[in-house]
Design an enzyme around this catalytic site. Structure first.
Site, PDB file in Angstrom:
ATOM      1  N   SER A   1      66.570  58.018  -7.651  1.00 19.01           N
ATOM      2  CA  SER A   1      65.468  58.129  -6.693  1.00 19.01           C
ATOM      3  C   SER A   1      65.735  59.291  -5.738  1.00 19.01           C
ATOM      4  O   SER A   1      64.813  59.918  -5.227  1.00 19.01           O
ATOM      5  CB  SER A   1      65.313  56.823  -5.918  1.00 19.01           C
ATOM      6  OG  SER A   1      66.544  56.442  -5.361  1.00 19.01           O
TER       7      SER A   1
ATOM      8  N   ASP B   1      70.239  65.376 -12.630  1.00 19.63           N
ATOM      9  CA  ASP B   1      69.165  64.514 -12.121  1.00 19.63           C
ATOM     10  C   ASP B   1      67.963  65.343 -11.702  1.00 19.63           C
ATOM     11  O   ASP B   1      66.815  65.019 -12.022  1.00 19.63           O
ATOM     12  CB  ASP B   1      69.656  63.703 -10.916  1.00 19.63           C
ATOM     13  CG  ASP B   1      70.856  62.849 -11.261  1.00 19.63           C
ATOM     14  OD1 ASP B   1      71.150  62.697 -12.459  1.00 19.63           O
ATOM     15  OD2 ASP B   1      71.504  62.347 -10.328  1.00 19.63           O
TER      16      ASP B   1
HETATM   17  C1  GLA Z   1      74.965  61.226 -10.667  1.00 20.41           C
HETATM   18  C2  GLA Z   1      74.897  62.724 -10.349  1.00 20.41           C
HETATM   19  C3  GLA Z   1      74.670  63.546 -11.610  1.00 20.41           C
HETATM   20  C4  GLA Z   1      75.652  63.177 -12.713  1.00 20.41           C
HETATM   21  C5  GLA Z   1      75.727  61.654 -12.883  1.00 20.41           C
HETATM   22  C6  GLA Z   1      76.809  61.255 -13.823  1.00 20.41           C
HETATM   23  O1  GLA Z   1      73.727  60.757 -11.103  1.00 20.41           O
HETATM   24  O2  GLA Z   1      73.876  62.989  -9.417  1.00 20.41           O
HETATM   25  O3  GLA Z   1      74.738  64.916 -11.311  1.00 20.41           O
HETATM   26  O4  GLA Z   1      76.900  63.721 -12.477  1.00 20.41           O
HETATM   27  O5  GLA Z   1      75.950  60.993 -11.649  1.00 20.41           O
HETATM   28  O6  GLA Z   1      76.543  61.716 -15.086  1.00 20.41           O
END
Ligand code: GLA
Length: 373
Positions: free
Chosen positions: A115, A160
């Site tokens: 989110s 993300d």
């Molecule tokens: C979180 C981080 C991502 C990634 C994941 C693990 O979501 O924001 O950048 O590193 O953990 O894969």
């Protein structure tokens, strides 16, 4: 087309899921995420002031008031996602002016569907349209990541934000976090589907341990560089190199490096399995990822392990693993559609009995990235 005449924008900013490739992004490896059909909705309007902004979020009584000329981090974490984005945009582009924004969401917070990236990128995307700032999608993605580094304090990778903005309906994105090249891989898994089980726990270790993992990987790289000067990240390392460097590494650093290199290989194998329609293989890789995250990378927790272990007793579940940073949030499960309801029911009962916590669930459907309504 310029947007000088635009007074208001409404942005749909989705959460993301990740099929495989966890903790590989900041090691410049591969990931396989997509945006989903659950989203944050931001309504942003000009208010005809130069620098006064008012942001209201559903569920918070108090509005966040910001003067663009005096942006500083807050003690309230959700505000830092907003403040960080405003800071990153305003330092690049003074065309940004005062606005008001309301935020609604059907994304479960703290559940590993990011989110936070949806909020950052949705705000950046909307302001870019409203004030015609000329930011490319790539800039929206990277400035949102920078906001998280500088204002929230999590040294996250790019996955993300990239997935939230760039997702495509019915596809997952194979992203090379080193070159930033990406390809859309068709995601057709019928008669199976993706079920996300939300453990509804969010252990406070998440942020500090995340940064620790990043440091441990960097330590591994600097040890390897003594033998292999051409290596600049774990992406450039092979399992043979890690084994050769073992003697100079602490057991922890060795395990972290091993996991990352294995995970990069798994992502590419998963794409091959998807392309061949070999879902059994995909599921096996997901289970292997969970084992690696549990034993080598040590970012799981009893609740997530319980959910994954439980799924192993169900023939109709091909794969399951923790998704996202770890220490809570969701597991992602590849489940036959005819068995999904009974699986959800039995795992929910067992989970509640074990932890006295209610499990929640939703389906993950690859959907379009950030859009204007
Ligand atoms: C979180 C981080 C991502 C990634 C994941 C693990 O979501 O924001 O950048 O590193 O953990 O894969």
């Amino acid at each position: 087309m310029g947007n000088q005449d635009l007074d208001k924008v409404i942005v749909n900013s989705p959460g993301r899921i990740n099929i495989i490739g966890e903790h590989t992004d900041y090691n410049l490896g591969y990931v396989l995420p997509t945006s989903i059909d659950k989203r944050i909705r931001l309504t942003i309007e000009r208010n005809n002031t130069d620098t006064q902004c008012e942001i209201r979020s559903e569920g918070y009584k108090k509005a966040l008031l910001v003067d663009l000329k005096h942006i500083a981090p807050s003690n309230t974490q959700w505000e830092n996602y907003i403040l960080g984005v405003l800071y990153e945009i305003y330092k690049r582009n003074k065309e940004l002016k005062g606005f008001q924004c309301t935020i609604e969401s059907d994304l479960p917070v703290g559940s590993g569907v990011s989110s936070s990236a949806a909020l950052e990128c949705g705000l950046a995307f909307g302001l870019n349209e409203l004030f015609d700032l000329g930011l490319s999608k790539h800039e929206i993605v990277t400035l949102s990541r920078d906001a998280e580094h500088n204002y929230v304090g999590t040294k996250c990778g790019i996955m993300d934000q990239f997935a939230s903005v760039m997702g495509k309906k019915d596809h997952v994105i194979l992203l090379d976090c080193k070159s930033m090249d990406y390809t859309y891989v068709p995601f057709s898994i019928a008669p199976y589907k993706l079920v996300l089980l939300n453990s509804n726990v969010s252990h406070s270790l998440a942020s500090s341990e995340y940064n620790t993992r990043r440091n441990e990987c960097e330590e591994g790289v600097s040890i390897l560089q003594k033998k292999y000067p051409n290596i600049s990240s774990l992406r450039d390392a092979s399992l043979e190199m890690i084994d050769a460097g073992k003697i100079d590494m602490s057991p922890k650093v060795f395990d972290r490096c091993t996991y990352v290199v294995q995970e990069n290989i798994r992502v590419l194998n998963a794409v091959e399995a998807l392309e061949k329609g070999d879902l059994k293989k995909l599921g096996t890789l997901m289970y292997e990822t969970h084992e690696g995250l549990r034993n080598l990378y040590e970012v799981s927790c009893p609740e997530l392990d319980f959910l994954v272990d439980f799924s192993k007793n169900e023939d109709e579940v091909l794969g399951s693993r923790l998704m996202g940073g770890g220490f809570g949030g969701c597991t992602i499960n590849l489940v036959h559609e005819d068995a999904a309801d009974s699986f959800i029911q039995s795992v929910s009962e067992a989970y509640e009995k074990e932890f006295n916590i209610k499990l929640s669930h939703f389906e993950g459907h690859p959907s379009t990235g950030t859009t204007l309504l």
